[in-house]
Design a protein around this motif. Structure first.
Motif, short mmCIF file in Angstrom:
data_model
loop_
_atom_site.label_atom_id
_atom_site.label_comp_id
_atom_site.label_asym_id
_atom_site.label_seq_id
_atom_site.Cartn_x
_atom_site.Cartn_y
_atom_site.Cartn_z
N PRO A 1 37.32 26.95 42.43
CA PRO A 1 38.79 27.05 42.40
C PRO A 1 39.37 28.38 41.95
O PRO A 1 38.72 29.12 41.22
CB PRO A 1 39.20 25.97 41.38
CG PRO A 1 37.99 25.25 41.00
CD PRO A 1 36.81 26.06 41.40
N ASP A 2 40.60 28.59 42.40
CA ASP A 2 41.49 29.60 41.83
C ASP A 2 41.12 31.05 42.13
O ASP A 2 41.28 31.93 41.29
CB ASP A 2 41.59 29.39 40.30
CG ASP A 2 42.95 29.81 39.75
OD1 ASP A 2 43.89 29.97 40.55
OD2 ASP A 2 43.06 29.99 38.53
N HIS A 3 40.61 31.31 43.34
CA HIS A 3 40.30 32.68 43.73
C HIS A 3 41.23 33.20 44.82
O HIS A 3 41.74 32.43 45.63
CB HIS A 3 38.87 32.80 44.26
CG HIS A 3 37.82 32.38 43.30
ND1 HIS A 3 37.57 33.05 42.12
CD2 HIS A 3 36.94 31.36 43.34
CE1 HIS A 3 36.58 32.45 41.49
NE2 HIS A 3 36.18 31.41 42.21
N GLY A 4 41.41 34.51 44.84
CA GLY A 4 42.17 35.18 45.89
C GLY A 4 41.63 36.58 46.08
O GLY A 4 40.74 37.04 45.34
N TYR B 1 40.63 42.94 44.34
CA TYR B 1 40.39 42.12 43.15
C TYR B 1 40.87 40.71 43.37
O TYR B 1 41.67 40.44 44.27
CB TYR B 1 41.08 42.73 41.91
CG TYR B 1 42.59 42.85 42.02
CD1 TYR B 1 43.16 43.95 42.67
CD2 TYR B 1 43.44 41.88 41.48
CE1 TYR B 1 44.55 44.07 42.78
CE2 TYR B 1 44.82 42.01 41.58
CZ TYR B 1 45.36 43.10 42.23
OH TYR B 1 46.74 43.21 42.35
N CYS B 2 40.38 39.81 42.55
CA CYS B 2 40.86 38.43 42.54
C CYS B 2 41.94 38.36 41.45
O CYS B 2 41.63 38.58 40.28
CB CYS B 2 39.71 37.49 42.22
SG CYS B 2 40.27 35.81 41.84
N PRO B 3 43.22 38.11 41.84
CA PRO B 3 44.29 38.20 40.82
C PRO B 3 44.06 37.37 39.55
O PRO B 3 44.23 37.90 38.45
CB PRO B 3 45.54 37.78 41.59
CG PRO B 3 45.24 38.17 43.01
CD PRO B 3 43.76 37.89 43.19
N PRO B 4 43.68 36.09 39.64
CA PRO B 4 43.50 35.38 38.37
C PRO B 4 42.31 35.88 37.55
O PRO B 4 42.28 35.72 36.33
CB PRO B 4 43.24 33.92 38.79
CG PRO B 4 43.62 33.84 40.22
CD PRO B 4 43.49 35.21 40.79
N HIS B 5 41.33 36.46 38.20
CA HIS B 5 40.08 36.77 37.50
C HIS B 5 39.78 38.26 37.34
O HIS B 5 38.69 38.62 36.91
CB HIS B 5 38.90 36.07 38.21
CG HIS B 5 39.07 34.59 38.27
ND1 HIS B 5 38.83 33.83 39.41
CD2 HIS B 5 39.50 33.70 37.33
CE1 HIS B 5 39.09 32.57 39.16
NE2 HIS B 5 39.51 32.44 37.92
N GLU B 6 40.74 39.11 37.67
CA GLU B 6 40.49 40.55 37.47
C GLU B 6 40.18 40.85 36.00
O GLU B 6 39.31 41.67 35.70
CB GLU B 6 41.68 41.39 37.95
CG GLU B 6 41.30 42.87 38.05
CD GLU B 6 42.45 43.81 37.73
OE1 GLU B 6 43.55 43.33 37.36
OE2 GLU B 6 42.25 45.04 37.83
N GLY C 1 36.64 40.83 35.39
CA GLY C 1 35.78 41.74 36.17
C GLY C 1 35.58 41.36 37.62
O GLY C 1 34.71 41.92 38.29
N MET C 2 36.41 40.42 38.15
CA MET C 2 36.16 39.97 39.53
C MET C 2 36.76 40.95 40.54
O MET C 2 37.93 40.84 40.91
CB MET C 2 36.69 38.55 39.75
CG MET C 2 36.28 38.00 41.12
SD MET C 2 36.49 36.22 41.23
CE MET C 2 36.12 35.96 42.98
N VAL C 3 35.93 41.90 40.96
CA VAL C 3 36.37 42.92 41.93
C VAL C 3 35.38 43.00 43.08
O VAL C 3 34.27 42.47 43.01
CB VAL C 3 36.52 44.31 41.27
CG1 VAL C 3 37.68 44.33 40.30
CG2 VAL C 3 35.22 44.74 40.60
#
Ligand SMILES: [Cu+2]
Length: 313
Positions: free
Chosen positions: A179-182, A227-232, A235-237
């Motif tokens: 869940p919750d990725h972009g 990047y993934c907005p909720p998880h930047e 480190g989610m790049v």
């Protein structure tokens, strides 16, 4: 007359939906394997800014083979897949959330796993038991060693592959495995440091529902940092190198038009202080692992390479 016209309009819309699909629904399991593709056959064009989002089940989820691309209409058929993951074991969330470890043990465990492996000698009390309440109400007993091992294997929120080379005009399929990725570009118009090629649109997906997907066509030659907005902040790049020639990396342009990538990784705050030592958005993008030349020559770079460089480099 009006009623007839209305009915006929509704009918033709209905037929269009049945034949083509609009990307929503019709992704059910029962149609799989019998009547051919379950993916939408005629999705609308891929928008240069918003791509093409679908809540229907991605034909490429999980361990699907490359044949899964055939499920898409030719006009939008992807030739690459990127999966979006969350790697945070329930047990670690429980240990961290309950503050089950003393401050001293927490620090000892973090230091022991900092390089990504656990040496017996690094843990002060490897065999001591920790009692943890799980979300289902049950409780479990784990040793400090088990917690440390689990922490060393944890790589957090990530794109896989983290680095990808494509040719101009290639379509990339982004599948949401959790869940919750972009997917959003570091672009001036998102208020961010500009880290995309000249002429690149301020591309962004919506948050993709679990099992769903997003398609995007990369047109401009160059380096796209995303990047993934909720998880930047964790480190989610992701980096896409668009080039016609394998092994030949285009120059990357970075302009200070807004907020740069995050410098710290907040994953430890989610895990109650347990720190798997994964890179920040900035350090991932500056890693050798994700260097545009390396991506251009290898084709794909795994997130695990980025994490390993961070832990041992
Ligand atoms: Cu994410």
């Amino acid at each position: 007359m009006l009623r007839v016209a209305g009915a006929s309009t509704a009918l033709s819309l209905g037929a269009g939906t049945a034949a083509g699909g609009d990307g929503h629904g019709d992704g059910g399991d029962d149609s799989k394997g019998s009547d051919g593709p379950v993916a939408p056959q005629n999705p609308k064009d891929i928008d240069p800014v918003f791509g093409y989002p679908s809540a229907a089940e991605s034909p490429c989820l999980g361990e699907a083979s490359e044949d899964c691309f055939e499920a898409f209409a030719k006009s939008v058929r992807p030739s690459h897949e990127v999966e979006m993951y969350t790697d945070l074991p329930q047990l670690l969330l429980a240990v961290g959330g309950q503050g089950a470890l003393s401050e001293t043990t927490l620090q000892n465990v973090n230091e022991a796993v900092a390089d990504g492996s656990v040496d017996e000698g690094e843990l002060s009390n490897p065999d001591s038991d920790v009692e943890v309440q799980l979300p289902d109400g049950s409780s479990e007993s784990v040793t400090v060693r088990e917690i440390a091992e689990l922490l060393a294997e944890t790589v957090g929120f990530h794109f896989e592959p983290a680095g990808l080379r494509v040719s101009p005009g290639d379509v990339v399929l982004y599948s949401a495995e959790s869940p919750d990725h972009g997917v959003t570009a570091y672009h001036e118009r998102h208020g961010r440091q500009h880290r995309v090629p000249d002429g690149a649109e301020p591309l962004s997906s919506p948050i993709v529902p679990v099992g769903g997907y997003w398609l995007y066509r990369f047109e401009e030659e160059g380096v796209y940092d995303l990047y993934c907005p909720p998880h930047e902040p964790f480190g989610m790049v992701h980096r896409v190198v668009v080039t016609d020639e394998e092994g030949d990396a285009p120059e990357q342009t970075v302009e200070d038009t807004g907020r740069p990538p995050e410098e710290t990784n907040n994953l430890a705050s989610v895990l109650g202080g347990l720190d798997p030592n994964v890179p920040s958005a900035l350090s991932a993008l500056e890693s050798d692992a994700l260097h545009p030349e390396r991506i251009a020559s290898r084709g794909t770079v795994s997130w695990e390479d980025v994490v390993e460089e961070h832990r041992t480099g």
